[in-house]
Design a protein around this motif. Structure first.
Motif, PDB file in Angstrom:
ATOM      1  N   ARG A   1       0.806  -1.223   0.000  1.00 52.66           N
ATOM      2  CA  ARG A   1       0.000   0.000   0.000  1.00 52.66           C
ATOM      3  C   ARG A   1       0.841   1.276   0.000  1.00 52.66           C
ATOM      4  O   ARG A   1       0.595   2.181  -0.759  1.00 52.66           O
ATOM      5  N   TRP A   2       1.814   1.369   0.875  1.00 51.43           N
ATOM      6  CA  TRP A   2       2.645   2.575   0.883  1.00 51.43           C
ATOM      7  C   TRP A   2       4.082   2.219   1.238  1.00 51.43           C
ATOM      8  O   TRP A   2       4.366   1.145   1.748  1.00 51.43           O
ATOM      9  N   GLN A   3       4.956   3.178   0.947  1.00 56.29           N
ATOM     10  CA  GLN A   3       6.382   2.966   1.190  1.00 56.29           C
ATOM     11  C   GLN A   3       6.657   2.907   2.689  1.00 56.29           C
ATOM     12  O   GLN A   3       6.324   3.834   3.426  1.00 56.29           O
ATOM     13  N   MET A   4       7.249   1.801   3.137  1.00 60.72           N
ATOM     14  CA  MET A   4       7.433   1.624   4.575  1.00 60.72           C
ATOM     15  C   MET A   4       8.663   0.752   4.834  1.00 60.72           C
ATOM     16  O   MET A   4       8.555  -0.351   5.359  1.00 60.72           O
ATOM     17  N   PRO A   5       9.842   1.236   4.471  1.00 60.48           N
ATOM     18  CA  PRO A   5      11.031   0.401   4.681  1.00 60.48           C
ATOM     19  C   PRO A   5      11.376   0.300   6.165  1.00 60.48           C
ATOM     20  O   PRO A   5      11.164   1.245   6.921  1.00 60.48           O
ATOM     21  N   LEU A   6      11.898  -0.856   6.551  1.00 54.45           N
ATOM     22  CA  LEU A   6      12.321  -1.042   7.946  1.00 54.45           C
ATOM     23  C   LEU A   6      13.733  -0.526   8.152  1.00 54.45           C
ATOM     24  O   LEU A   6      14.102  -0.098   9.231  1.00 54.45           O
ATOM     25  N   ASP A   7      14.517  -0.624   7.089  1.00 54.91           N
ATOM     26  CA  ASP A   7      15.922  -0.227   7.182  1.00 54.91           C
ATOM     27  C   ASP A   7      16.425   0.088   5.779  1.00 54.91           C
ATOM     28  O   ASP A   7      15.688  -0.117   4.804  1.00 54.91           O
ATOM     29  N   LEU A   8      17.670   0.558   5.694  1.00 52.63           N
ATOM     30  CA  LEU A   8      18.268   0.736   4.371  1.00 52.63           C
ATOM     31  C   LEU A   8      18.276  -0.626   3.702  1.00 52.63           C
ATOM     32  O   LEU A   8      18.574  -1.638   4.341  1.00 52.63           O
ATOM     33  N   ASN A   9      17.924  -0.659   2.428  1.00 48.16           N
ATOM     34  CA  ASN A   9      17.951  -1.929   1.701  1.00 48.16           C
ATOM     35  C   ASN A   9      18.148  -1.644   0.211  1.00 48.16           C
ATOM     36  O   ASN A   9      18.378  -0.490  -0.172  1.00 48.16           O
ATOM     37  N   ALA A  10      18.048  -2.669  -0.598  1.00 50.42           N
ATOM     38  CA  ALA A  10      18.343  -2.522  -2.030  1.00 50.42           C
ATOM     39  C   ALA A  10      17.389  -1.557  -2.731  1.00 50.42           C
ATOM     40  O   ALA A  10      17.659  -1.124  -3.853  1.00 50.42           O
ATOM     41  N   ASN A  11      16.268  -1.204  -2.090  1.00 49.97           N
ATOM     42  CA  ASN A  11      15.330  -0.230  -2.658  1.00 49.97           C
ATOM     43  C   ASN A  11      15.307   1.080  -1.875  1.00 49.97           C
ATOM     44  O   ASN A  11      14.489   1.955  -2.168  1.00 49.97           O
ATOM     45  N   THR A  12      16.148   1.196  -0.867  1.00 52.62           N
ATOM     46  CA  THR A  12      16.049   2.344   0.047  1.00 52.62           C
ATOM     47  C   THR A  12      17.431   2.922   0.358  1.00 52.62           C
ATOM     48  O   THR A  12      18.231   2.278   1.038  1.00 52.62           O
ATOM     49  N   LYS A  13      17.681   4.139  -0.127  1.00 59.58           N
ATOM     50  CA  LYS A  13      18.970   4.793   0.127  1.00 59.58           C
ATOM     51  C   LYS A  13      18.894   5.753   1.304  1.00 59.58           C
ATOM     52  O   LYS A  13      19.905   6.265   1.758  1.00 59.58           O
ATOM     53  N   ASN A  14      17.687   6.048   1.745  1.00 57.51           N
ATOM     54  CA  ASN A  14      17.488   7.024   2.822  1.00 57.51           C
ATOM     55  C   ASN A  14      16.301   6.561   3.662  1.00 57.51           C
ATOM     56  O   ASN A  14      15.278   6.139   3.114  1.00 57.51           O
ATOM     57  N   ILE A  15      16.457   6.601   4.965  1.00 54.91           N
ATOM     58  CA  ILE A  15      15.355   6.141   5.830  1.00 54.91           C
ATOM     59  C   ILE A  15      15.253   7.038   7.056  1.00 54.91           C
ATOM     60  O   ILE A  15      16.263   7.598   7.514  1.00 54.91           O
TER      61      ILE A  15
END
Ligand code: SF4
Ligand code: SF4
Ligand code: SF4
Length: 312
Positions: free
Chosen positions: A80-94
Motif C-alpha cells: 500500500r505505501w512505502q514503509m522500509p524497515l531499514d536501508l535496503n536494495a530499494n532504500t537509500k534514505n530512511i
C-alpha cells in the motif's frame, strides 16, 4: 584506543579485501589513493541533520526514492505505501524512530551513507568500484568495476551499502549524495524537500560552523554539546545534532580514527606476513625444480653409459 568486536570484523574484512590477489592489490592501492582527503575541506559538500527538528514526516524518504528511481519498498504495508524497515536494495534514505521501552524518550533519526572523509568502503573495495570524488568528497559507485564481492558491505562501519540480491545483474545500493542532481547545480532531493529544514545541504565547513552556533545559542539542548560526524570515524560529510545520546539513535560509537586507517595497518601487516610464505613457496619450487633437473641429468648419463633406454 578500544576497537569493538564489530569494528574488528570491519577491519579484518578490509584486511581480507587487501589479500585478494595481485590484481586486486594493485586496485586496492589505487583505492587507497582515492581515500586521500579532498584537497580543500571547503569543497566537501555535506548535510546537517538536526534530530530535534525532524517531525518524521518521511518526505525525504519519498523524495530520495523518486530522485533515484528506486522501486518503493512496500513489503511491510502489504503493497500500500512505502514503509522500509531499514536501508535496503530499494532504500537509500530512511527515517527511523528510536525510543526506549515505555516510549518516554524518543527521536527520529535519518540514515543514509555518511560520505566518510576516509571511507572504509573505498579502501575495502579491491577493484576500485567505490570512489571518493576529489571535487566534493562524494562517494560514488562504478558498476563496470564492481564484481559483487561485497567487501564494501563488511568494510563500512555504518552498515550502509546493500546488495541487490533479487536482481540478475546486482548493484551495490547506497546514497551517492544525489550526484546526478549536484552535477546539474541542484541540491540533494532529501534536503530540498524537508519542510522543517531538519536536514540542510551546504559545504561541510559551513554546516559545522552552523551546528556549533546552534549549540552555543541553546546551551544544554544538544547532547554533550557535540556534533556527531565532526571527528567520529575519522569525520563524515553527514553531520548530526541530537538531544539524546547518539548511540540511542543507533549511530555507532567510533573513535576518531577511521576504519580505513586501521584497515591500512592490517593491509601492511598482511602483505608483510603474506610475503614470507610466498617467498618460501618460490624457494621450495626452485629447489624441487633443481632436484628434478639433477635427477634427469643423472638418468641421461646412466642411460648413455649402459645403453639401456630411459624409463619414463
Ligand atoms: S558510510 Fe559506509 S558506505 Fe558510506 S562512505 Fe562511509 S564507509 Fe562508505
Ligand atoms: S542525498 Fe540523495 S540519495 Fe542521498 S539520501 Fe538524500 S536524496 Fe537520497
Ligand atoms: S523531510 Fe525533514 S522533517 Fe520530514 S522526515 Fe525527512 S528530515 Fe524529518
Amino acid at each position: 584506543m578500544n576497537v569493538g568486536r564489530r569494528q574488528a570484523l570491519k577491519i579484518v574484512g578490509q584486511g581480507a579485501a587487501g589479500a585478494v590477489g595481485l590484481t586486486a592489490a594493485a586496485s586496492s592501492a589505487e583505492s587507497a589513493g582515492q581515500n586521500r582527503p579532498i584537497a580543500d575541506d571547503r569543497d566537501a559538500v555535506a548535510m546537517l541533520y538536526d534530530a530535534t527538528i525532524c517531525t518524521g514526516c518521511q518526505a525525504c524518504v519519498t523524495a530520495c526514492s523518486e530522485a533515484n528511481e528506486l522501486v518503493p519498498d512496500t513489503v511491510l504495508s502489504g503493497g500500500r505505501w512505502q514503509m522500509p524497515l531499514d536501508l535496503n536494495a530499494n532504500t537509500k534514505n530512511i527515517i527511523k524512530l528510536a525510543k526506549n521501552d515505555d516510549a518516554s524518550q524518543y527521536s527520529y533519526v535519518k540514515r543514509q551513507c555518511m560520505h566518510c572523509l576516509e571511507p572504509g568502503c573505498v579502501s575495502g573495495c579491491p577493484f576500485g568500484a567505490l570512489m571518493k570524488r576529489a571535487s566534493d568528497g562524494v562517494i560514488t559507485w562504478e558498476a563496470s568495476r564492481c564484481i559483487g564481492c561485497r567487501y564494501c558491505e563488511v568494510s563500512c562501519p555504518f552498515n550502509v551499502p546493500k546488495f541487490e540480491w533479487a536482481n540478475f545483474n546486482p548493484r551495490i545500493v547506497k546514497c551517492e549524495f544525489c550526484a546526478h542532481r549536484l552535477e546539474e547545480g541542484q541540491e540533494p532531493a532529501c534536503t530540498d524537500v524537508c519542510p522543517t529544514h531538519a536536514v540542510v545541504f551546504g559545504r561541510r565547513a559551513d554546516l559545522l560552523a552552523e551546528a556549533k552556533s546552534r549549540i552555543e545559542e541553546t546551551p544544554g539542548k544538544y547532547y554533550e554539546d557535540r556534533v556527531y560526524g565532526e571527528k567520529d570515524g575519522g569525520g563524515t560529510q553527514v553531520l548530526y545534532l541530537s538531544a539524546l545520546p547518539f548511540s540511542f539513535l543507533g549511530l555507532p560509537e567510533l573513535g576518531e580514527e577511521s576504519v580505513a586507517h586501521y584497515g591500512s595497518k592490517v593491509h601492511s601487516i598482511l602483505y608483510k606476513w603474506l610475503a614470507l610464505p610466498f617467498a618460501l613457496y618460490v624457494l621450495l619450487a626452485a629447489l624441487i625444480k633443481w632436484r628434478w633437473d639433477k635427477h634427469e641429468e643423472h638418468t641421461r648419463e646412466e642411460s648413455s653409459k649402459t645403453g639401456i633406454p630411459r624409463q619414463i
